[in-house]
Scaffold this motif. Structure first.
Motif, PDB file in Angstrom:
ATOM      1  N   ILE A 113      -3.824   6.243   3.938  1.00  0.00           N
ATOM      2  CA  ILE A 113      -3.524   5.607   2.655  1.00  0.00           C
ATOM      3  C   ILE A 113      -3.777   6.574   1.504  1.00  0.00           C
ATOM      4  CG2 ILE A 113      -4.059   3.662   1.132  1.00  0.00           C
ATOM      5  CD1 ILE A 113      -2.877   2.794   3.784  1.00  0.00           C
ATOM      6  N   VAL A 142       0.846  -1.190   0.000  1.00  0.00           N
ATOM      7  CA  VAL A 142       0.000   0.000   0.000  1.00  0.00           C
ATOM      8  C   VAL A 142       0.882   1.240   0.000  1.00  0.00           C
ATOM      9  CG1 VAL A 142      -2.001  -1.050   1.116  1.00  0.00           C
ATOM     10  CG2 VAL A 142      -0.205  -0.026   2.529  1.00  0.00           C
ATOM     11  N   LEU A 183      -9.576  -1.471   1.424  1.00  0.00           N
ATOM     12  CA  LEU A 183      -8.608  -1.784   0.377  1.00  0.00           C
ATOM     13  C   LEU A 183      -9.131  -2.904  -0.513  1.00  0.00           C
ATOM     14  CD1 LEU A 183      -5.754  -1.565  -0.886  1.00  0.00           C
ATOM     15  CD2 LEU A 183      -4.942  -3.094   0.934  1.00  0.00           C
ATOM     16  N   GLU A 233      -4.476  -9.459  -2.152  1.00  0.00           N
ATOM     17  CA  GLU A 233      -4.792  -8.195  -1.507  1.00  0.00           C
ATOM     18  C   GLU A 233      -4.834  -8.287   0.010  1.00  0.00           C
ATOM     19  OE1 GLU A 233      -4.354  -5.174  -1.340  1.00  0.00           O
ATOM     20  OE2 GLU A 233      -5.470  -4.729  -3.171  1.00  0.00           O
ATOM     21  N   ALA A 284       1.111  -5.790   2.332  1.00  0.00           N
ATOM     22  CA  ALA A 284       0.373  -4.544   2.524  1.00  0.00           C
ATOM     23  C   ALA A 284       0.424  -4.080   3.976  1.00  0.00           C
ATOM     24  CB  ALA A 284      -1.084  -4.713   2.086  1.00  0.00           C
ATOM     25  N   SER A 295      -8.131  -2.524   5.777  1.00  0.00           N
ATOM     26  CA  SER A 295      -7.935  -3.676   4.886  1.00  0.00           C
ATOM     27  C   SER A 295      -9.197  -3.973   4.091  1.00  0.00           C
ATOM     28  CB  SER A 295      -7.539  -4.911   5.709  1.00  0.00           C
ATOM     29  OG  SER A 295      -6.314  -4.724   6.366  1.00  0.00           O
ATOM     30  N   TRP A 342      -5.077   6.403  -1.675  1.00  0.00           N
ATOM     31  CA  TRP A 342      -5.857   5.398  -2.378  1.00  0.00           C
ATOM     32  C   TRP A 342      -5.601   5.407  -3.880  1.00  0.00           C
ATOM     33  CZ3 TRP A 342      -7.366   1.603   0.373  1.00  0.00           C
ATOM     34  CH2 TRP A 342      -7.797   1.786   1.681  1.00  0.00           C
ATOM     35  N   THR A 372      -2.276   3.743  -4.561  1.00  0.00           N
ATOM     36  CA  THR A 372      -2.358   2.332  -4.185  1.00  0.00           C
ATOM     37  C   THR A 372      -3.066   1.521  -5.263  1.00  0.00           C
ATOM     38  OG1 THR A 372      -2.253   2.773  -1.801  1.00  0.00           O
ATOM     39  CG2 THR A 372      -3.325   0.729  -2.490  1.00  0.00           C
TER      40      THR A 372
END
Length: 394
Positions: free
Chosen positions: A59, A43, A99, A80, A85, A96, A61, A64
């Protein structure tokens, strides 16, 4: 013009280093692999977020997900929300799950994109877990959330289970319960204690052979619910021994970041296809994605010598990135992404960029160059010089 910079060496002094000047191997477009290959993806932290880096998961995003699109474009699947990560090392369960949701959404725009998502028990407060039933409930909670999104599961090894299990029977009880409920075949996950000391004695024994017997017993009881098992023991002989004992149709996903080239190539043992070769679920594929893709393309075309010629030089780099303490390998993976321009900074969730020394990064830089993995050499040199300056090397 040759690119040269001064890098520290083991003696504690500086030495000029000139890049090789060779070009990155590019994958051949349109080649279908004859192995399933997942990259456990990192990430990208958000360095501009107002947060406490050791506490909060900030994060970026867009960056990522962009990196996942890069991996898919190379024909690699994405494993993933795994340990690459920083799962359990800065990445919490709510982040998570977000994500996983974003990756699954992004994959819809990429025909053939593979995603498998980590399902664990890391939302449980470890010191408060007392029973196996609590572990089962923890798995079930994450399982339901991921399957609701349409995700394929990787059943991650559980620190909570390793803490409370009293015998192999407790592992059998947990996995029997979870596998019996799975909506589609899952990937099991055996992570050695070199990656996570809290997982010592997983499957109910500190003896690998006994632990393997337990894991195989669970798989044999549910062969239709197990796509494969990823083992990360950094011991090729143990992986091969287990691979040859898997039931028909169940894959071995190598997680051996020291010996992946020969394990993926395989030894052709036996009449059962998956007994003689490994598929891949590797953290190092994040850092060496172009080479991994090119090598797998050559393997699919029967060019075994070209496969080894491309992938072989990446192994010294991988062994360096995964050197003990192995759990800090994520730092090297993110460092490679920064050097290659896939993110604008070298900042990690949990401040994990601080877990390796300047000497470590200097050797990583040299090995990446030796493996032709510096995608933009001029940029890589500028960024390496920035890191050197931060450490007082002008």
């Amino acid at each position: 013009m040759a690119l040269t910079l001064s890098l520290p060496i083991a003696a504690g002094s500086l030495q000029p280093y000139t890049l090789r000047g060779t070009t990155l191997v590019r994958p051949t477009a349109g080649v279908a692999f004859n192995r399933i290959a997942y990259s456990a993806a990192h990430v990208v932290a958000d360095p501009l977020a107002v947060s406490d880096p050791w506490v909060n998961c900030a994060i970026d995003w867009d960056s990522t997900i962009a990196y996942r699109r890069h991996l898919w474009s190379l024909g690699l699947g994405v494993a993933e929300a795994m340990d690459t990560a920083q799962r359990g090392m800065g990445l919490d369960w709510p982040t998570s799950l977000e994500l996983i949701r974003r990756s699954l959404d992004a994959a819809k725009d990429m025909p053939g994109a593979l995603v498998a998502s980590g399902c664990g028990t890391d939302h449980l407060v470890l010191d408060r877990v007392r029973t196996v039933d609590e572990v089962i409930a923890g798995y079930e909670e994450q399982m339901a959330a991921i399957e609701k999104l349409g995700g394929k599961l990787i059943l991650m090894a559980s620190r909570a289970l390793a803490r409370v299990a009293k015998s192999p029977a407790d592992y059998e009880r947990v996995y029997d319960r979870i596998l019996s409920q799975a909506k589609q075949p899952v990937v099991l996950h055996w992570l050695g204690e070199m990656f996570d000391p809290a997982l010592a004695g997983y499957w109910g024994s500190s003896h690998v052979e006994k632990a393997m017997d337990t894991a195989l017993g669970i798989i044999n009881a549910h062969p239709d619910k197990v796509d494969g098992i990823k083992i990360s023991l950094l011991d090729k002989d143990k992986e091969i021994a287990m691979r040859r004992r898997l039931p028909s149709g169940v894959r071995m996903y190598t997680g051996d970041d020291f010996n992946y080239a020969e394990l993926i190539a395989g030894d052709g043992h036996g009449s059962e296809l998956f007994h003689g070769q490994s598929d891949a679920l590797l953290g190092i594929f994040d850092a060496i994605a172009p080479a991994a893709s090119a090598a797998l393309g050559e393997l699919a075309q029967g060019n075994i010598e070209k496969f080894h010629a491309i992938l072989g030089p990446t192994v010294p780099l991988s062994r360096h990135i995964f050197t003990a303490p192995t759990r800090f390998y994520k730092t090297g993976v993110v460092f490679m992404a920064w050097l290659n321009g896939h993110q604008s900074h070298f900042t990690m969730v949990g401040g994990q960029q601080s877990t390796r020394s300047l000497q470590h990064f200097a050797e990583l830089f040299r090995l990446a160059d030796a493996a032709d993995l510096l995608e933009q050499p001029e940029l890589a040199v500028r960024r390496m010089k920035t890191l050197l300056a931060l450490h007082g090397v002008e």
